[in-house]
Design a protein around this motif. Structure first.
Motif, PDB file in Angstrom:
ATOM      1  N   GLU A   1       0.858  -1.185   0.000  1.00 34.47           N
ATOM      2  CA  GLU A   1       0.000   0.000   0.000  1.00 34.47           C
ATOM      3  C   GLU A   1       0.893   1.235   0.000  1.00 34.47           C
ATOM      4  O   GLU A   1       1.852   1.312   0.775  1.00 34.47           O
ATOM      5  CB  GLU A   1      -0.914   0.004   1.214  1.00 34.47           C
ATOM      6  CG  GLU A   1      -1.866   1.203   1.270  1.00 34.47           C
ATOM      7  CD  GLU A   1      -2.847   1.110   2.414  1.00 34.47           C
ATOM      8  OE1 GLU A   1      -2.950   2.082   3.193  1.00 34.47           O
ATOM      9  OE2 GLU A   1      -3.509   0.055   2.535  1.00 34.47           O
ATOM     10  N   VAL A   2       0.595   2.180  -0.856  1.00 32.45           N
ATOM     11  CA  VAL A   2       1.403   3.398  -0.973  1.00 32.45           C
ATOM     12  C   VAL A   2       1.121   4.296   0.228  1.00 32.45           C
ATOM     13  O   VAL A   2      -0.031   4.603   0.541  1.00 32.45           O
ATOM     14  CB  VAL A   2       1.086   4.135  -2.280  1.00 32.45           C
ATOM     15  CG1 VAL A   2       1.911   5.423  -2.380  1.00 32.45           C
ATOM     16  CG2 VAL A   2       1.349   3.237  -3.486  1.00 32.45           C
ATOM     17  N   THR A   3       2.177   4.732   0.892  1.00 39.59           N
ATOM     18  CA  THR A   3       2.037   5.636   2.038  1.00 39.59           C
ATOM     19  C   THR A   3       2.560   7.037   1.731  1.00 39.59           C
ATOM     20  O   THR A   3       2.124   8.013   2.334  1.00 39.59           O
ATOM     21  CB  THR A   3       2.792   5.083   3.255  1.00 39.59           C
ATOM     22  OG1 THR A   3       4.178   4.868   2.902  1.00 39.59           O
ATOM     23  CG2 THR A   3       2.184   3.757   3.708  1.00 39.59           C
ATOM     24  N   ASP A   4       3.523   7.154   0.818  1.00 34.65           N
ATOM     25  CA  ASP A   4       4.107   8.439   0.443  1.00 34.65           C
ATOM     26  C   ASP A   4       4.350   8.399  -1.066  1.00 34.65           C
ATOM     27  O   ASP A   4       5.349   7.841  -1.517  1.00 34.65           O
ATOM     28  CB  ASP A   4       5.419   8.663   1.198  1.00 34.65           C
ATOM     29  CG  ASP A   4       6.049  10.014   0.903  1.00 34.65           C
ATOM     30  OD1 ASP A   4       5.778  10.586  -0.169  1.00 34.65           O
ATOM     31  OD2 ASP A   4       6.831  10.504   1.738  1.00 34.65           O
ATOM     32  N   PRO A   5       3.443   8.953  -1.877  1.00 36.70           N
ATOM     33  CA  PRO A   5       3.561   8.823  -3.335  1.00 36.70           C
ATOM     34  C   PRO A   5       4.879   9.327  -3.903  1.00 36.70           C
ATOM     35  O   PRO A   5       5.452   8.705  -4.799  1.00 36.70           O
ATOM     36  CB  PRO A   5       2.377   9.644  -3.861  1.00 36.70           C
ATOM     37  CG  PRO A   5       1.373   9.580  -2.757  1.00 36.70           C
ATOM     38  CD  PRO A   5       2.176   9.603  -1.482  1.00 36.70           C
ATOM     39  N   ASP A   6       5.397  10.462  -3.393  1.00 33.56           N
ATOM     40  CA  ASP A   6       6.648  10.998  -3.930  1.00 33.56           C
ATOM     41  C   ASP A   6       7.820  10.062  -3.633  1.00 33.56           C
ATOM     42  O   ASP A   6       8.650   9.791  -4.500  1.00 33.56           O
ATOM     43  CB  ASP A   6       6.920  12.382  -3.351  1.00 33.56           C
ATOM     44  CG  ASP A   6       5.970  13.440  -3.888  1.00 33.56           C
ATOM     45  OD1 ASP A   6       5.428  13.234  -4.993  1.00 33.56           O
ATOM     46  OD2 ASP A   6       5.750  14.451  -3.201  1.00 33.56           O
ATOM     47  N   ALA A   7       7.892   9.574  -2.389  1.00 31.36           N
ATOM     48  CA  ALA A   7       8.967   8.650  -2.039  1.00 31.36           C
ATOM     49  C   ALA A   7       8.834   7.347  -2.819  1.00 31.36           C
ATOM     50  O   ALA A   7       9.835   6.755  -3.236  1.00 31.36           O
ATOM     51  CB  ALA A   7       8.942   8.369  -0.538  1.00 31.36           C
ATOM     52  N   PHE A   8       7.609   6.901  -3.037  1.00 30.89           N
ATOM     53  CA  PHE A   8       7.393   5.659  -3.774  1.00 30.89           C
ATOM     54  C   PHE A   8       7.809   5.809  -5.230  1.00 30.89           C
ATOM     55  O   PHE A   8       8.409   4.908  -5.816  1.00 30.89           O
ATOM     56  CB  PHE A   8       5.927   5.254  -3.671  1.00 30.89           C
ATOM     57  CG  PHE A   8       5.650   3.882  -4.210  1.00 30.89           C
ATOM     58  CD1 PHE A   8       6.362   2.779  -3.777  1.00 30.89           C
ATOM     59  CD2 PHE A   8       4.652   3.685  -5.151  1.00 30.89           C
ATOM     60  CE1 PHE A   8       6.102   1.504  -4.271  1.00 30.89           C
ATOM     61  CE2 PHE A   8       4.374   2.430  -5.644  1.00 30.89           C
ATOM     62  CZ  PHE A   8       5.104   1.336  -5.202  1.00 30.89           C
ATOM     63  N   ARG A   9       7.520   6.965  -5.823  1.00 36.61           N
ATOM     64  CA  ARG A   9       7.957   7.200  -7.199  1.00 36.61           C
ATOM     65  C   ARG A   9       9.492   7.184  -7.290  1.00 36.61           C
ATOM     66  O   ARG A   9      10.063   6.681  -8.271  1.00 36.61           O
ATOM     67  CB  ARG A   9       7.390   8.526  -7.717  1.00 36.61           C
ATOM     68  CG  ARG A   9       5.956   8.426  -8.210  1.00 36.61           C
ATOM     69  CD  ARG A   9       5.498   9.700  -8.877  1.00 36.61           C
ATOM     70  NE  ARG A   9       5.098  10.693  -7.895  1.00 36.61           N
ATOM     71  CZ  ARG A   9       3.849  10.850  -7.448  1.00 36.61           C
ATOM     72  NH1 ARG A   9       2.883  10.074  -7.892  1.00 36.61           N
ATOM     73  NH2 ARG A   9       3.560  11.780  -6.554  1.00 36.61           N
ATOM     74  N   ARG A  10      10.158   7.741  -6.279  1.00 37.37           N
ATOM     75  CA  ARG A  10      11.625   7.689  -6.270  1.00 37.37           C
ATOM     76  C   ARG A  10      12.114   6.245  -6.187  1.00 37.37           C
ATOM     77  O   ARG A  10      13.103   5.878  -6.826  1.00 37.37           O
ATOM     78  CB  ARG A  10      12.181   8.512  -5.101  1.00 37.37           C
ATOM     79  CG  ARG A  10      12.095  10.010  -5.301  1.00 37.37           C
ATOM     80  CD  ARG A  10      12.960  10.759  -4.289  1.00 37.37           C
ATOM     81  NE  ARG A  10      12.510  10.540  -2.923  1.00 37.37           N
ATOM     82  CZ  ARG A  10      11.594  11.293  -2.318  1.00 37.37           C
ATOM     83  NH1 ARG A  10      11.024  12.290  -2.957  1.00 37.37           N
ATOM     84  NH2 ARG A  10      11.248  11.041  -1.069  1.00 37.37           N
ATOM     85  N   THR A  11      11.433   5.431  -5.388  1.00 37.44           N
ATOM     86  CA  THR A  11      11.815   4.020  -5.285  1.00 37.44           C
ATOM     87  C   THR A  11      11.687   3.330  -6.633  1.00 37.44           C
ATOM     88  O   THR A  11      12.562   2.546  -7.038  1.00 37.44           O
ATOM     89  CB  THR A  11      10.921   3.315  -4.248  1.00 37.44           C
ATOM     90  OG1 THR A  11      11.134   3.913  -2.966  1.00 37.44           O
ATOM     91  CG2 THR A  11      11.240   1.835  -4.167  1.00 37.44           C
ATOM     92  N   LEU A  12      10.616   3.615  -7.364  1.00 39.17           N
ATOM     93  CA  LEU A  12      10.383   2.963  -8.645  1.00 39.17           C
ATOM     94  C   LEU A  12      11.366   3.403  -9.718  1.00 39.17           C
ATOM     95  O   LEU A  12      11.651   2.646 -10.652  1.00 39.17           O
ATOM     96  CB  LEU A  12       8.952   3.234  -9.123  1.00 39.17           C
ATOM     97  CG  LEU A  12       7.828   2.666  -8.249  1.00 39.17           C
ATOM     98  CD1 LEU A  12       6.475   3.107  -8.795  1.00 39.17           C
ATOM     99  CD2 LEU A  12       7.901   1.146  -8.178  1.00 39.17           C
ATOM    100  N   THR A  13      11.890   4.611  -9.605  1.00 41.45           N
ATOM    101  CA  THR A  13      12.766   5.129 -10.656  1.00 41.45           C
ATOM    102  C   THR A  13      14.244   5.132 -10.293  1.00 41.45           C
ATOM    103  O   THR A  13      15.091   5.238 -11.186  1.00 41.45           O
ATOM    104  CB  THR A  13      12.358   6.567 -11.033  1.00 41.45           C
ATOM    105  OG1 THR A  13      12.398   7.400  -9.861  1.00 41.45           O
ATOM    106  CG2 THR A  13      10.950   6.591 -11.615  1.00 41.45           C
TER     107      THR A  13
END
Length: 233
Positions: A202-214
């Motif tokens: 479950e996504v908790t921090d969209p900006d941090a999650f996008r950094r993880t994906l990229t």
């Protein structure tokens, strides 16, 4: 950002040579770009890749996430089907997915990682990177990183837990591999332990999650680790 999928023809000798050496495959992936990708380590988007073996026929696919669109013509010639599949790969617009990520979204995910920790045998020795061996520590390695990475692994309902402990999360660990290859000049043997995580997050921090994906998660990103891919629940 782009997500690319390429099926490898494992019957070819050159393909097996690439699969046997993360160093060689890393070089082949980086050769897919006319312009040099941005330097690693600046925290921004970088080139990530991963090998997946799935399906009844044990098909092997190479996944690449990159800031620029790759050209895999050389990989088709070396490790694909150059006459029956002239293009041989599919590239998707990854940015459109990244912009749709919101807090509270749930996704199935796959991550191949290099779960390591620092340890020493004696107090007078320097610390060294050591691979986690037990499943409990391998699982904890990912759980320790989820908050900063912008997600949390979903917990199972009590009625779906099969074990009294260690089965709290929607997470499966599999495909542990130990690879030894040569790197550097003069060449030295390098041993890399990898593990694949499949689960529900479950996504908790969209900006941090996008950094993880990229930008990837964990170490050994140049050697096929750190790329997390998503699928709808």
């Amino acid at each position: 950002m782009y997500l690319t999928r390429f099926r490898i023809n494992t019957a070819r000798v050159t393909a097996r040579r690439l699969l046997a050496s993360p160093q060689n495959l890393h070089a082949a992936v980086m050769s897919s770009f006319a312009e040099a990708p941005p330097p690693a380590g600046d925290g921004g988007p970088r080139v990530l890749w991963r090998l997946d073996t799935t399906g009844d026929r044990a098909q092997t696919h190479l996944y690449i996430v990159s800031p620029d669109r790759p050209d895999l013509t050389h990989l088709v010639e070396q490790a694909g089907w150059p006459t029956t599949a002239p293009r041989g790969w599919t590239t998707y617009d990854y940015a459109s997915l990244l912009t749709k990520i919101n807090k509270g979204d749930r996704w199935r995910f796959r991550l191949t990682a290099n779960p390591v920790h620092t340890a020493r045998r004696r107090d007078d020795e320097p610390t060294k990177l050591t691979a986690h061996v037990g499943r409990t520590h391998q699982k904890q390695w990912l759980l320790d990183r989820q908050e900063n990475a912008g997600f949390q692994i979903v917990e199972k309902p009590l009625e779906k837990r099969r074990l009294p402990e260690g089965d709290e999360h929607e997470l499966v660990l599999h495909n542990r591999r130990q690879l030894t290859f040569r790197r550097g000049h003069p060449p030295k043997n390098v041993t890399l332990v990898t593990l694949t995580y499949d689960g529900l997050l479950e996504v908790t921090d969209p900006d941090a999650f996008r950094r993880t994906l990229t930008s990837g998660l964990g170490r050994a990103k140049a050697y096929g680790c750190g790329l997390m891919t998503l699928a709808p629940t």
